[in-house]
Scaffold this motif. Structure first.
Motif, PDB file in Angstrom:
ATOM      1  N   ALA A   3       9.182 -76.721 -91.456  1.00 23.72           N
ATOM      2  CA  ALA A   3      10.440 -76.864 -90.743  1.00 23.72           C
ATOM      3  C   ALA A   3      10.255 -77.892 -89.647  1.00 23.72           C
ATOM      4  CB  ALA A   3      10.870 -75.522 -90.155  1.00 23.72           C
ATOM      5  N   LYS A   4      11.348 -78.494 -89.206  1.00 21.78           N
ATOM      6  CA  LYS A   4      11.306 -79.488 -88.153  1.00 21.78           C
ATOM      7  C   LYS A   4      11.415 -78.820 -86.796  1.00 21.78           C
ATOM      8  CE  LYS A   4      12.716 -84.132 -88.988  1.00 21.78           C
ATOM      9  NZ  LYS A   4      13.728 -85.135 -89.014  1.00 21.78           N
ATOM     10  N   LEU A   5      10.713 -79.406 -85.800  1.00 21.38           N
ATOM     11  CA  LEU A   5      10.764 -78.921 -84.425  1.00 21.38           C
ATOM     12  C   LEU A   5      10.925 -80.124 -83.519  1.00 21.38           C
ATOM     13  CD1 LEU A   5      10.319 -76.723 -82.209  1.00 21.38           C
ATOM     14  CD2 LEU A   5       7.885 -77.251 -82.386  1.00 21.38           C
ATOM     15  N   THR A   6      11.885 -80.065 -82.619  1.00 22.42           N
ATOM     16  CA  THR A   6      12.096 -81.145 -81.666  1.00 22.42           C
ATOM     17  C   THR A   6      11.556 -80.714 -80.312  1.00 22.42           C
ATOM     18  OG1 THR A   6      14.104 -81.814 -82.828  1.00 22.42           O
ATOM     19  CG2 THR A   6      13.826 -82.620 -80.584  1.00 22.42           C
ATOM     20  N   LEU A   7      10.703 -81.550 -79.745  1.00 20.73           N
ATOM     21  CA  LEU A   7      10.127 -81.283 -78.429  1.00 20.73           C
ATOM     22  C   LEU A   7      10.547 -82.381 -77.467  1.00 20.73           C
ATOM     23  CD1 LEU A   7       6.489 -80.400 -79.512  1.00 20.73           C
ATOM     24  CD2 LEU A   7       8.284 -78.802 -78.874  1.00 20.73           C
ATOM     25  N   LYS A   8      10.760 -82.016 -76.211  1.00 17.60           N
ATOM     26  CA  LYS A   8      11.093 -82.994 -75.191  1.00 17.60           C
ATOM     27  C   LYS A   8       9.868 -83.136 -74.294  1.00 17.60           C
ATOM     28  CE  LYS A   8      14.572 -84.043 -71.729  1.00 17.60           C
ATOM     29  NZ  LYS A   8      15.806 -83.583 -71.079  1.00 17.60           N
ATOM     30  N   LEU A   9       9.235 -84.318 -74.334  1.00 15.01           N
ATOM     31  CA  LEU A   9       8.021 -84.579 -73.577  1.00 15.01           C
ATOM     32  C   LEU A   9       8.150 -85.897 -72.827  1.00 15.01           C
ATOM     33  CD1 LEU A   9       5.495 -83.781 -76.450  1.00 15.01           C
ATOM     34  CD2 LEU A   9       6.147 -82.257 -74.585  1.00 15.01           C
ATOM     35  N   LYS A  10       7.297 -86.072 -71.831  1.00 11.39           N
ATOM     36  CA  LYS A  10       7.269 -87.332 -71.092  1.00 11.39           C
ATOM     37  C   LYS A  10       6.718 -88.430 -71.990  1.00 11.39           C
ATOM     38  CE  LYS A  10       6.573 -85.048 -66.696  1.00 11.39           C
ATOM     39  NZ  LYS A  10       5.653 -84.797 -65.591  1.00 11.39           N
ATOM     40  N   ASP A  11       7.232 -89.649 -71.792  1.00 11.31           N
ATOM     41  CA  ASP A  11       6.816 -90.785 -72.620  1.00 11.31           C
ATOM     42  C   ASP A  11       5.307 -91.019 -72.564  1.00 11.31           C
ATOM     43  OD1 ASP A  11       9.365 -91.359 -73.512  1.00 11.31           O
ATOM     44  OD2 ASP A  11       9.769 -92.815 -71.927  1.00 11.31           O
ATOM     45  N   ASP A  12       4.721 -90.917 -71.372  1.00 10.10           N
ATOM     46  CA  ASP A  12       3.281 -91.182 -71.263  1.00 10.10           C
ATOM     47  C   ASP A  12       2.458 -90.105 -71.963  1.00 10.10           C
ATOM     48  OD1 ASP A  12       4.129 -89.446 -69.209  1.00 10.10           O
ATOM     49  OD2 ASP A  12       2.409 -89.941 -67.956  1.00 10.10           O
ATOM     50  N   SER A  13       2.939 -88.888 -71.980  1.00  3.03           N
ATOM     51  CA  SER A  13       2.246 -87.817 -72.702  1.00  3.03           C
ATOM     52  C   SER A  13       2.257 -88.104 -74.198  1.00  3.03           C
ATOM     53  CB  SER A  13       2.904 -86.466 -72.441  1.00  3.03           C
ATOM     54  OG  SER A  13       2.771 -86.096 -71.098  1.00  3.03           O
ATOM     55  N   ILE A  14       3.384 -88.554 -74.690  1.00  7.57           N
ATOM     56  CA  ILE A  14       3.505 -88.865 -76.115  1.00  7.57           C
ATOM     57  C   ILE A  14       2.590 -90.036 -76.480  1.00  7.57           C
ATOM     58  CG2 ILE A  14       5.078 -89.700 -77.909  1.00  7.57           C
ATOM     59  CD1 ILE A  14       7.332 -88.171 -76.420  1.00  7.57           C
ATOM     60  N   SER A  15       2.552 -91.058 -75.638  1.00  6.46           N
ATOM     61  CA  SER A  15       1.696 -92.218 -75.907  1.00  6.46           C
ATOM     62  C   SER A  15       0.230 -91.827 -75.954  1.00  6.46           C
ATOM     63  CB  SER A  15       1.902 -93.288 -74.835  1.00  6.46           C
ATOM     64  OG  SER A  15       3.205 -93.789 -74.872  1.00  6.46           O
ATOM     65  N   ARG A  16      -0.201 -91.016 -74.985  1.00  9.25           N
ATOM     66  CA  ARG A  16      -1.599 -90.562 -74.959  1.00  9.25           C
ATOM     67  C   ARG A  16      -1.912 -89.711 -76.182  1.00  9.25           C
ATOM     68  NH1 ARG A  16      -0.278 -89.181 -69.777  1.00  9.25           N
ATOM     69  NH2 ARG A  16      -0.568 -86.985 -70.256  1.00  9.25           N
ATOM     70  N   ALA A  17      -0.984 -88.852 -76.549  1.00  4.20           N
ATOM     71  CA  ALA A  17      -1.201 -87.982 -77.710  1.00  4.20           C
ATOM     72  C   ALA A  17      -1.298 -88.803 -78.992  1.00  4.20           C
ATOM     73  CB  ALA A  17      -0.075 -86.954 -77.810  1.00  4.20           C
TER      74      ALA A  17
END
Length: 82
Positions: A3-17
Motif C-alpha cells: 500500500a502507499k504511504l505519504t509522509l511529510k518530511l523536511k527537504d534536507d531529511s529527504i535528501s540525506r535519506a
C-alpha cells in the motif's frame, strides 16, 4: 499486499535519506518498512530483540565470577573527578 504511504518530511531529511539509501544499495521504502517492523513487531512479541551486531559481540568478554563492576566503575569515577 503493498500500500502507499505519504509522509511529510523536511527537504534536507529527504535528501540525506536518499543519499544514505543510495550508498547502501536499498530503497527508502525498505528502510521505512524495516523501521516500522522493528518498532511494532518487538511490541507484539513482548520481547526485546538485539541487533545482529550486538548478538555477534555478546559473550566476547569473559569476566571473573566475582568481578564487581560497580566497585570498578566507582573507582574509575573517583579517578576521573579527582
Amino acid at each position: 499486499m503493498d500500500a502507499k504511504l505519504t509522509l511529510k518530511l523536511k527537504d534536507d531529511s529527504i535528501s540525506r535519506a536518499k543519499k544514505y539509501v543510495s550508498s547502501i544499495g536499498t530503497s527508502l521504502s525498505a528502510i521505512v518498512e524495516d523501521f516500522f517492523d522493528g518498532l511494532t513487531l518487538q511490541q507484539q512479541e513482548g520481547e526485546f530483540k538485539y541487533s545482529p551486531l550486538v548478538n555477534e559481540l555478546s559473550g566476547i568478554i569473559q569476566l571473573d565470577e566475582n568481578y564487581d563492576y560497580k566497585a570498578d566503575y566507582a573507582s574509575y569515577l573517583d579517578q576521573k573527578y579527582e
